[in-house]
Design an enzyme around this catalytic site. Structure first.
Site, PDB file in Angstrom:
ATOM      1  N   GLY A 163       7.277   4.236   3.645  1.00 12.53           N
ATOM      2  CA  GLY A 163       8.020   5.609   3.942  1.00 12.53           C
ATOM      3  C   GLY A 163       8.830   5.235   5.118  1.00 12.53           C
ATOM      4  N   ALA A 164       9.450   6.432   5.578  1.00 16.44           N
ATOM      5  CA  ALA A 164      10.540   6.458   6.438  1.00 16.44           C
ATOM      6  C   ALA A 164      10.031   5.650   8.065  1.00 16.44           C
ATOM      7  CB  ALA A 164      10.942   8.022   6.956  1.00 16.44           C
ATOM      8  N   TYR A 165       8.894   5.487   8.111  1.00 17.30           N
ATOM      9  CA  TYR A 165       8.475   4.956   9.412  1.00 17.30           C
ATOM     10  C   TYR A 165       7.894   3.416   9.362  1.00 17.30           C
ATOM     11  CZ  TYR A 165       9.028   9.647  10.212  1.00 17.30           C
ATOM     12  OH  TYR A 165       9.400  10.996  10.215  1.00 17.30           O
ATOM     13  N   GLY A 166       7.877   3.226   8.151  1.00 14.30           N
ATOM     14  CA  GLY A 166       7.349   1.719   7.964  1.00 14.30           C
ATOM     15  C   GLY A 166       6.738   1.487   6.395  1.00 14.30           C
ATOM     16  N   THR A 167       6.555   0.189   6.497  1.00 14.13           N
ATOM     17  CA  THR A 167       5.685  -0.223   5.160  1.00 14.13           C
ATOM     18  C   THR A 167       4.482  -0.828   5.333  1.00 14.13           C
ATOM     19  OG1 THR A 167       8.138  -0.776   4.233  1.00 14.13           O
ATOM     20  CG2 THR A 167       6.240  -1.653   3.250  1.00 14.13           C
ATOM     21  N   VAL A 168       3.520  -0.503   4.712  1.00 16.66           N
ATOM     22  CA  VAL A 168       2.189  -0.819   4.841  1.00 16.66           C
ATOM     23  C   VAL A 168       1.709  -1.930   3.757  1.00 16.66           C
ATOM     24  CG1 VAL A 168      -0.210  -0.170   5.413  1.00 16.66           C
ATOM     25  CG2 VAL A 168       1.626   1.294   6.085  1.00 16.66           C
ATOM     26  N   LYS A 219       1.070  -3.146   9.039  1.00 11.84           N
ATOM     27  CA  LYS A 219       2.379  -2.148   8.978  1.00 11.84           C
ATOM     28  C   LYS A 219       3.358  -2.709   9.448  1.00 11.84           C
ATOM     29  CE  LYS A 219       3.633   2.684  10.109  1.00 11.84           C
ATOM     30  NZ  LYS A 219       3.284   3.903  10.590  1.00 11.84           N
ATOM     31  N   ASP A 240       1.430  13.481  12.765  1.00 10.60           N
ATOM     32  CA  ASP A 240       1.616  13.343  11.159  1.00 10.60           C
ATOM     33  C   ASP A 240       0.462  13.524  10.521  1.00 10.60           C
ATOM     34  OD1 ASP A 240       3.205  12.939   8.865  1.00 10.60           O
ATOM     35  OD2 ASP A 240       3.081  10.922   9.000  1.00 10.60           O
ATOM     36  N   ILE A 282       0.754  -1.354  -0.030  1.00 13.13           N
ATOM     37  CA  ILE A 282      -0.011   0.080  -0.066  1.00 13.13           C
ATOM     38  C   ILE A 282       0.725   1.258   0.095  1.00 13.13           C
ATOM     39  CG2 ILE A 282      -1.802   1.264   1.350  1.00 13.13           C
ATOM     40  CD1 ILE A 282      -2.770  -1.225   2.460  1.00 13.13           C
TER      41      ILE A 282
END
Length: 311
Positions: free
Chosen positions: A26-31, A46, A149, A23
């Site tokens: 990004g810098a904070y994870g993959t969904v 996530k 965010d 989906i």
């Protein structure tokens, strides 16, 4: 491709997920969009990496996970449901642990929803979605969580057009004031105190929400800055350049870097704003975070208590 079996941290019986497609990353994870193997339910998975200490998972992370799980007992209609927290592999070399946060899956975010609404949203829809956004923020803040965010891509729209706040990858329980890392919050929705590298409070979410509500009216961002400096310039076009007395002390950015400007109203940038929405956004977009209303105070504003008005 199967994501395999994970060990639930919180004792949930849901263990197996089949990855369907990516989906977002990004810098904070993959969904991922994924399917629960034993029920066939579609979920959002996530994947985040948690730095490990000598004692294992940091207590702050465990507290935050416990708090997010606790929030689920309220089943708030404007918060995306966190269904499960699962432990993945331990990355010894990086000193990290992979965690999977399993959320309810909704097909559309607010950005996509707005793109499909040719001609804009009716006043009653604007008012309802704005109220749902502020109601969700009030719920988070009442439980001492700052989202940090908020942006249209992190607001999901259900099949019955209910707005839900998603992506708590940056959420943090807070005490009084904290300093924000430079990578937090998408540029266009950043509060000025973040851009100026100052301490921040929950009012950063109020600023972001105002930018989002404006965008729902205008179908274009209020402050589409190209850099942190340009973002501040655009903000000062609305708030006016703060006076020497208002300029925060002990920061590296100097006031003389910006051209003088006088305060304007949000309606100067969007003629579709009615009297009440213009007034509410003016308060929410105060340069000094102490002058912004709380989410609870926003919900008491006349914009939410009067019938929707045409611009």
């Amino acid at each position: 491709m199967s994501m395999g079996a994970f060990t639930p941290l919180m004792g949930s019986p849901i263990r197996n997920y089949e990855e369907l497609n990516l989906i977002a990353s990004g810098a904070y994870g993959t969904v991922y969009r994924a399917r629960v193997s034993d029920t066939g339910a579609i979920v959002a998975l996530k994947k985040v990496r948690i730095p490990l200490t000598d004692e294992g998972i940091p207590m702050s992370t465990l507290r935050e996970i416990a708090l997010l799980k606790q929030l689920e007992s309220f089943e708030h209609p404007n918060i995306v449901k966190l269904l499960d927290v699962c432990q993945g592999q331990q990355l010894e070399r990086e000193g990290q642990l992979v965690l999977f946060l399993v959320f309810e899956h909704l097909e559309m975010d607010l950005a996509g929803y707005l793109a499909t609404r040719v001609g804009g949203l009716p006043p009653m829809t604007l008012q309802r979605l704005s109220r749902e956004l502020m109601t969700g923020i009030d719920f988070l803040h009442s439980h001492r969580i700052i989202h940090r965010d908020l942006k249209p891509q992190n607001l999901l729209i259900s099949s019955n057009e209910l707005l839900k706040i998603a992506d708590f990858g940056l959420a943090k329980t807070y005490d009084l004031e904290m300093r924000l890392t430079s990578v937090v919050v998408t540029l266009w929705y950043r509060a000025p105190e973040i851009l100026l590298k100052m301490p921040y409070q929950s009012s950063v979410d109020i600023w972001s929400a105002a930018c989002i509500i404006f965008e729902m009216f205008q179908k274009a961002p209020l402050f589409p800055g190209s850099s942190e400096g340009n973002q501040l310039e655009r903000i000062f076009e609305l708030t006016g350049l703060p006076s020497q007395e208002q300029w925060p002390a002990n920061i590296s950015i100097t006031r003389e870097n910006f051209r003088p400007s006088r305060p304007k109203e949000p309606r100067n940038f969007c003629r579709k704003l009615c009297k009440y929405s213009n007034e509410l956004l003016s308060q929410m977009l105060a340069f000094d975070h102490k002058d912004r209303p709380t989410a609870a105070q926003c919900l008491q504003h006349e914009y939410f208590t009067q019938e929707p008005l045409k611009a």
